[in-house]
Design an enzyme around this catalytic site. Structure first.
Site, mmCIF file in Angstrom:
data_model
loop_
_atom_site.group_PDB
_atom_site.id
_atom_site.type_symbol
_atom_site.label_atom_id
_atom_site.label_comp_id
_atom_site.label_asym_id
_atom_site.label_seq_id
_atom_site.Cartn_x
_atom_site.Cartn_y
_atom_site.Cartn_z
ATOM 1 N N GLY A 14 0.787 -1.222 0.000
ATOM 2 C CA GLY A 14 0.000 0.000 0.000
ATOM 3 C C GLY A 14 0.818 1.270 0.000
ATOM 4 O O GLY A 14 0.510 2.221 -0.735
ATOM 5 N N ARG A 18 -0.589 2.715 -3.514
ATOM 6 C CA ARG A 18 -2.030 2.745 -3.277
ATOM 7 C C ARG A 18 -2.686 3.988 -3.876
ATOM 8 O O ARG A 18 -3.725 3.927 -4.521
ATOM 9 C CB ARG A 18 -2.326 2.686 -1.773
ATOM 10 C CG ARG A 18 -3.825 2.777 -1.466
ATOM 11 C CD ARG A 18 -4.080 2.950 0.020
ATOM 12 N NE ARG A 18 -3.630 1.813 0.783
ATOM 13 C CZ ARG A 18 -4.381 0.723 0.985
ATOM 14 N NH1 ARG A 18 -5.571 0.651 0.443
ATOM 15 N NH2 ARG A 18 -3.921 -0.253 1.708
ATOM 16 N N GLU A 80 0.048 -13.250 1.756
ATOM 17 C CA GLU A 80 -0.925 -13.225 0.665
ATOM 18 C C GLU A 80 -0.374 -13.960 -0.550
ATOM 19 O O GLU A 80 -1.064 -14.761 -1.194
ATOM 20 C CB GLU A 80 -1.224 -11.771 0.265
ATOM 21 C CG GLU A 80 -2.308 -11.106 1.065
ATOM 22 C CD GLU A 80 -2.649 -9.733 0.505
ATOM 23 O OE1 GLU A 80 -3.491 -9.072 1.094
ATOM 24 O OE2 GLU A 80 -2.047 -9.336 -0.525
#
Length: 1464
Positions: A14, A18, A80
């Protein structure tokens, strides 16, 4: 996965992108209608973020990985990534990596910022764990690294700031890629899919989507079974794994209406994303070959019915890129094989539950169904037989109908199939050739469920050609099945075929085939037959059904070729039978004679079983029946003679079994050159049989011909006869011409009289088995009495070594053996059981090929003069007169006197057998139960050394050379490296006689023992070594290569469920002894759990001493005396004052220091035996076994000359007087009582030593002391005896009560009673310790017993976990090896496939050339008559013109000549 929660999952760091790039990408994707997961946007408040993220990843169709400079610094991002790559590996998700201003090589090889980030993560893990990288963190790091490398190896997008591309172009490329992947529409599968899920999984397993090869899969089945539906479901489940997809449906129909080039255009347009137009098929083939070589595609070609379609649409599978998949659906399995499709799947019919589900949906549209419909629904399901098409059609037709309408409709469907279903099923029939159609109709009408051989036999006779190929075509087209060697047809397919026959004519008598009883009855009774009828097969629905006819119904059936009547039911016989018949099979034929004008020249199969016929007059005609091959008169009780069959020279089968009144057989029966089977079984009136010259005969049966006394003479070689059955006959002799049966393999005789066997029978070269059972007597003769020849020279040198001769219950005499045994020199197995001979002669030694000799139940056998030199199995069970078995002989090749090949000996219940001489070292099995007179020579340990052994003997007690023993169902030990040679002794002490031992290594059963019966008070000795065979699993797969392996031997598997409690029971059913033979490294053997011992030594600071063999008498109850080395430091066994007194007081009356002498005696007792009564912690199967030797480093072993060492038995152990408390909570409750147990026993051993010293000095010193009365002496001796019995005596209340009374009595005595101060001190100490330790010892034993089972389970589970880990890594290594091998094989197969394709292409080219040549030839042949005619006319014209031309010349010459004359 068809239903996704999200189209795209965005994984990014991020703080990097982002607010810039990621926001633009998100908007671009959303504007195209895609559903994107971004951070917690779609997560409900209060949810656990990590769990929600995992679910979001799993439910996203595409994962976009945005690798930025700081991506790897986030452990959140890395986790992730790991999950995304797991989903990608499982092929449920597509992954698109985007390298945003990052070099992909840095991600792949962990360089630059990515390498630095991983190093920082590792340092952080270490700092969190005191500088140590634990296993969990190490595993997490490896997963991160692997996921980064895998992602970097995928094809993706690379963007560099300041490069040629802008962020806008990159976003456009990403959106286009996502659009191509996601915008593939899913196919509609079915409105109500039923039974698809399991079949989709099976098809996907065949497709193996993850492999790189190009695979073709054929899905086949009958029409309406659901091939297209299944293909659509499979397509939907795997489409996203491919770059291009195409489902090409209705190929058969579209190719006929629009042509193949239209189908090519559809396929190319879908797969290439272009608008393709083709001029012809060849252009499309060329484009397929060029355009798909680098594109991974999924192509489904649905409903194919010929090769040209596949050649035009698929072409060569090598034209497609690696990883591509081609699915073909068809009704024709043979088409798949012809095209080279190796992977096929047959669509399964719906089961009853699935079928009912589909029917209810189509008929009621909801789950609420009136219960009154239950029966009719089940009947409908039965009618449809699992065919989805039928269920959908019937359900839709009957939607909203009443129950009565349902019943009426179903009855109509059973009579006349539904046209919609009929039309679809009939497609495959219409595609057949004419001969194949006739075979199909024959099978559907008559032979559903019959044996394949029978069907082929009838159809071959009926049609005149072999039906095998046609039947194979029907199987390939899914019209019939061959299951369990039976021909089966789906019920609706059968209805379709029969409906085709019904539609031939409205009139029953004008249809080609008749099978329904009522229809046949009507035609026969009304004489409505016609020449259209070709086959009739009549089976009575009820036994009392009758056909009332006049016998003339067959007159009009001039083309009837097959008539099969399986039951009676006719009141009179036929007056006419068609001469067109090829098959006539009429069971219970009602007349004595056949019609007088019946002369079927074409008859092939003629069977009249259970009939009233008394003679077959047609066979007495002069005409020849050249086609007759099968003649059957079975159970025809009125036939008295078998007629002349020379009129049927091609007869192959002749059977007249159960013709009990046949007394004569015509000589022509023995001269049929093509006869293969002759069955005369149960012809009880038959007394003789003509001579045989049947060169083709394969099977001959004279069984139950009870009046047949002589086997027929054989006039020439019969080289095809394999089996001869002669059970329950009175054949007394065989001709010498029996030698002409040169290929005879089996001769069986049962329940005969006295049988004379010619020696020539024993010379048959191919004979494998002669079995003669229960004959009144058996004689051998070597002279052909019929010809009066002299003594025959018998030679068996040419015999094979596969012979198995059984002469059981044949009243064999000694004379027979003297003559017969020389004829058995090349016999492999000889069974002479239940006979009356008394001596087995020495000439048996000449049977050098004999491997198995059986003499069971020869009760008069008293002497065996020799054993064949190479015999491996010898059995003489229940030979009650046998006293000595001599296994010695003098082979010609060696000077030893033992049977070196003998492996198994069975001597069960030889009561008088007293001695066995020369038991060879090769012996593996020796069974001698109930041989109570045998000497103890079989106990010799040397006899049991070597390879595997199995001995059953009548003995009591474990043999002395067995090292360890116990009462219980099991015994165990531990080993490492190589499995040792062991011997296990099992003694049955119970009435149960059935045992089936098991050998278990590391919780895996590795050896199968046969179940055996072991009598009470008998023992079985099993020696297991290198020759151990019949492993249930590969031993290498269960062994721990670098650690200890736990071996458990169970004597009776039935006890395993309760084995833990049985190990400590006193009333166990067996004793088990175990001995390990000496090997190079005895350090690798343990009898207690090495892992448990290792933990114990780690806690006490000691290391185990290597294993030493315990004394052989450990199992005996009279050797329970325990001795332990006593440490003199820190003994806390009595009150301080008692201890002080015992070490300082001198007994003046006895004139010696008693305690000093006792101490010296104790100090010399440095090694002792552990008793079986010690309740030490045990592993499973460790009952009554001793622990290993323990040796503290600071204590030296005693001198071998120690006065006590000679008394020691059992394993030697060292102990400390002070034990550290174990850290293991599982062990703490158990080992503390063990410590107390050892200390308490040490105390009582000290008392025992003191008592022995006291006793030894008593006699020498007694004269110098005050006299001791008899009661005091008795009390002292009682105490001494009590102490000498070991600590376990504390568990006996009555004896403890006596001990306490004596100690109380002695404690009250004074020196005036003859007791010294030292003795008083000793008695006081003993009394105090007795009272103190008695309670503690009992509690300790109870505690050990209560905790033993749970601790054993815990240790077993711990050991099992270790074994599990070892097995896992071994399997991983094996998997890698297999992968390498598979890759090598794939490479080789690819080469072979390439070469095969070249060969196939060349074959097709040659075939096309041949077809062209054939077409040219056919055209020329068609023109030939015309050309010949034209040529003939031309020749006539030419001749005519030539003639006329000559005439013209002559005329012209005449005219010219005349003109010259006129001029003149």
């Amino acid at each position: 996965m068809a239903g996704w929660a999200f189209d795209v999952f965005l994984s990014f760091r991020g703080q990097d992108i982002r607010q810039s790039f990621i926001g633009h990408l998100y908007e671009a994707l959303r504007s195209k209608g895609f559903h994107i997961f971004l951070d917690e946007e779609k997560l409900e408040s209060g949810q656990d973020i990590p769990r929600s993220l995992i679910r979001a990843i799993e439910e996203s169709r595409i994962a976009i990985l945005l690798f930025s400079d700081n991506y790897a610094t986030s452990s959140f991002c890395l986790n992730e990534l790991v999950k995304i790559m797991e989903c990608a590996k499982a092929e449920v998700q597509m992954v698109l990596p985007v390298f945003y201003d990052v070099d992909p090589s840095h991600v792949r090889h962990l360089r630059g910022s990515y390498g630095e980030a991983l190093v920082k993560h590792e340092e952080r893990f270490k700092s969190d764990n005191n500088g140590i990288l634990n296993e969990a963190d190490m595993e997490k790091l490896e997963k991160w690294k692997m996921a980064l490398k895998q992602a970097a190896n995928l094809s993706g997008k690379h963007f560099k700031i300041g490069g040629d591309d802008t962020e806008c172009k990159l976003i456009e490329k990403i959106v286009n890629t996502v659009s191509k992947c996601i915008c593939r529409g899913y196919l509609h599968v079915a409105y109500h899919p039923v039974g698809l899920e399991s079949q989709v999984l099976k098809v996907n397993s065949h497709l193996d989507v993850g492999s790189a090869d190009v695979h073709m899969l054929g899905i086949y089945g009958i029409g309406g079974i659901g091939k297209t539906t299944l293909a659509r479901a499979v397509y939907n489940s795997i489409a996203e794994s491919f770059e291009g997809v195409c489902f090409l449906g209705m190929v058969r129909e579209k190719s006929m209406t629009h042509g193949l080039e239209h189908l090519q255009e559809i396929m190319l347009s879908k797969l290439l994303g272009e608008d393709i137009k083709l001029g012809d098929v060849s252009e499309g083939v060329s484009m397929i070959e060029r355009r798909f070589i680098r594109k991974k595609v999924l192509l489904v070609v649905d409903d194919v019915d010929n090769m040209k379609q596949l050649e035009a649409i698929v072409g060569n599978p090598r034209w497609f890129s690696s990883g591509s998949r081609i699915i073909i659906t068809t009704r024709n399995k043979g088409l798949l094989a012809s095209y080279g499709v190796e992977r096929t799947y047959q669509v399964e019919e719906l089961n009853d539950k699935e079928a009912l589900n589909l029917l209810r949906f189509n008929a009621f549209k909801n789950d609420e169904v009136d219960p009154s419909y239950a029966d009719i629904l089940n009947s409908t399901v039965t009618y449809a037989s699992g065919l989805p098409l039928a269920l959908e059609v019937i359900g839709s037709n009957l939607f909203g109908r009443s129950l009565e309408e349902w019943q009426s409709a179903l009855e109509q469907y059973e009579r006349i199939p539904i046209k919609e279903i009929q039309k679809i099923l009939k497609v495959s029939f219409d595609d057949l050739e004419d001969d194949e159609k006739n075979l199909f109709l024959d099978i559907t009408c008559f032979f559903n469920g019959d044996r394949l051989q029978y069907v082929e036999e009838i159809l071959r006779a009926h049609h005149g050609f072999c039906p095998k190929n046609g039947i194979r075509v029907l199987v390939d087209k899914s019209l019939i099945k061959i299951d369990d060697d039976k021909v089966t047809i789906h019920d609706l397919i059968q209805d379709m075929g029969r409906e085709i026959v019904r539609q031939e004519s409205e009139e029953l008598g004008k249809r080609s085939r008749m099978w329904f009883f009522e229809d046949i009855k009507h035609v026969l009774e009304q004489n409505e037959g016609s020449n259209k009828i070709g086959i009739i097969k009549l089976t009575l629905p009820k036994l009392d059904e009758k056909v009332n006819w006049d016998g003339n119904a067959f007159k009009k059936m001039d083309n009837l070729r097959t008539l099969i009547i399986n039951e009676g039911g006719f009141l009179e016989g036929p007056k006419h039978l068609p001469n067109s018949l090829k098959v006539l099979k009429w069971a219970k034929y009602p007349s004595e004679f056949l019609p007088s004008h019946f002369y079927p020249k074409e008859l092939v199969l003629f069977q009249l079983p259970y009939s009233c016929v008394s003679s077959v007059n047609m066979l007495q005609m002069q005409e020849r029946f050249m086609n007759l091959r099968d003649l059957d008169f079975n159970n025809c009780k009125f036939i008295k003679q078998i007629p002349d069959v020379s009129v049927a020279p091609n007869l192959e089968k002749l059977s007249f079994r159960l013709c009990v009144n046949v007394t004569e057989v015509h000589p022509s029966v023995g001269l049929l050159g093509k006869l293969r089977k002759l069955d005369a079984c149960h012809c009880s009136a038959l007394r003789s049989f003509p001579a045989l010259l049947l060169p083709s005969l394969e099977y001959l049966d004279f069984s139950w011909c009870s009046n047949l006394e002589k086997f027929p003479d054989i006039k020439g070689k019969m080289e095809n006869l394999i089996k001869l059955e002669l059970c329950h006959t009175h054949i007394k002799a065989f001709p010498f011409t029996i030698r002409f049966l040169t290929k005879l393999q089996t001769l069986e005789m049962r329940f005969s009289g006295i049988v004379k066997l010619p020696s020539s029978m024993l010379e048959l070269t191919d004979i494998q088995k002669i079995s003669i059972y229960k004959c009144d007597g058996l004689l051998l003769y070597t002279q052909d009495e019929g010809e009066g020849e002299g003594e025959e020279q018998v030679s068996s040198a040419i015999l094979s070594i596969q012979h198995n001769f059984e002469f059981i219950h044949c009243n064999i005499s000694d004379d027979f053996l003297q003559i017969g045994i020389p004829l058995f020199t090349n016999v492999n197995k000889l069974n002479l059981s239940w006979n009356t001979f008394t001596i087995l002669p020495a000439c048996i030694k000449g049977c050098s090929i004999l491997k198995e000799l059986i003499l069971d139940h020869c009760e008069k056998l008293r002497e065996i003069q020799g054993i064949p030199p190479n015999v491996e199995i010898f059995s003489a069970k229940h030979c009650g007169s046998l006293k000595v078995l001599d296994l010695t002989l003098i082979p010609t090749t060696t000077s030893t006197k033992e049977c070196h090949f003998l492996k198994e000996i069975f001597l069960n219940a030889c009561m008088d057998l007293r001695k066995i001489r020369g038991i060879p070292p090769s012996i593996e099995v020796l069974h001698a139960p109930k041989c109570t007179s045998l000497t103890s020579s079989l106990q010799n340990q040397d006899l049991h050394k070597g390879g595997s052994r199995e001995f059953w003997l009548p003995m009591l007690g474990i043999l002395e050379w067995f090292s360890h023993s116990c009462h219980g169902s099991s015994i165990s030990f531990w080993f490492r490296n190589k499995f040792p040679a062991i011997s296990v002794c099992v003694i049955n002490e119970h009435t149960c006689k059935s045992f089936r031992p098991k050998l278990i290594i590391n919780n895996h059963e590795v050896h199968e023992f046969s179940e055996f019966s072991l009598d009470t008070d008998h023992l079985s000795i099993l020696v297991l070594g290198k020759l151990l065979t019949k492993f249930k699993v590969e031993v290498d797969d269960v062994l721990s290569k670098n650690g200890w392996n736990h071996v458990v031997f169970f004597s009776n598997p039935k006890l395993q469920k309760d084995q833990m409690s049985l190990l400590t029971r006193a009333d166990t059913t067996v004793q088990i002894g175990l001995h390990v033979f000496q090997q190079s490294s005895m350090e690798d053997i343990r009898f207690t759990d090495p892992k448990k011992d290792h933990r114990r030594w780690m806690d006490t600071g000691h290391s185990p001493k290597q294993f030493m063999k315990p004394n052989s008498r450990i199992a005996r109850r009279d050797s329970h005396r325990a001795k332990i080395q006593l440490m003199q430091q820190k003994q806390n066994l009595a009150p301080s004052e008692g201890r002080g007194t015992s070490t300082t007081t001198t007994n003046q009356n006895l004139n010696f220091d008693l305690d000093a002498s006792v101490a010296n005696q104790i100090n010399s007792t440095t090694i002792v035996q552990a008793s079986q009564d010690h309740h030490l912690p045990m592993a499973p199967g460790e009952s009554c076994q001793t622990p290993d030797i323990l040796e503290p480093p600071s204590i030296q072993a005693p001198s071998p000359t120690s006065s006590s060492s000679s008394e020691l038995s059992g394993p030697e152990i060292y102990t400390e007087t002070e034990f550290n408390e174990f850290d293991d909570p599982l062990r703490r409750n158990q080992d503390h009582p063990v410590q107390e147990n050892i200390e308490m026993e040490a105390f009582y051993v000290s008392l025992e030593a003191k008592a022995r010293v006291l006793s030894s000095f008593w006699g020498d010193k007694h004269a110098n002391n005050t006299a001791t009365n008899d009661e005091t002496k008795k009390a002292l001796l009682t105490v001494q005896d009590f102490i000498s019995q070991g600590a376990s005596i504390l568990l006996h209340p009555e004896q403890c009560k006596v001990m306490k009374a004596n100690l109380d009595y002695l404690s009250n005595l004074s020196t005036d009673d003859g007791i010294s101060e030292g003795m008083k001190t000793f008695i006081s100490e003993a009394s105090w310790l007795f009272n103190h330790w008695r309670r503690d010892y009992t509690e300790a034993c109870m505690k050990i017993e209560s905790t033993n089972s749970e601790l054993q389970s815990a240790y077993e589970l711990e050991a099992g976990m270790e074994d599990n880990k070892n097995q896992f890594w071994e399997v991983v290594g094996l998997e890698n090896e297999l992968k390498d091998q598979i890759n090598a094989i794939k490479a080789y197969l690819a080469t072979c496939e390439s070469e095969k394709d070249v060969a196939v292409q060349r074959k097709r080219e040659i075939f096309e050339e041949g077809k062209t040549l054939k077409a040219q030839i056919d055209r020329l042949k068609e023109k030939m008559p015309q050309l010949q005619h034209e040529q003939g006319l031309a020749k006539i014209i030419r001749e005519k013109i030539s003639s006329e031309w000559s005439n013209l010349g002559e005329k012209f010459k005449t005219i010219v000549d005349q003109s010259f004359v006129s001029y003149d």
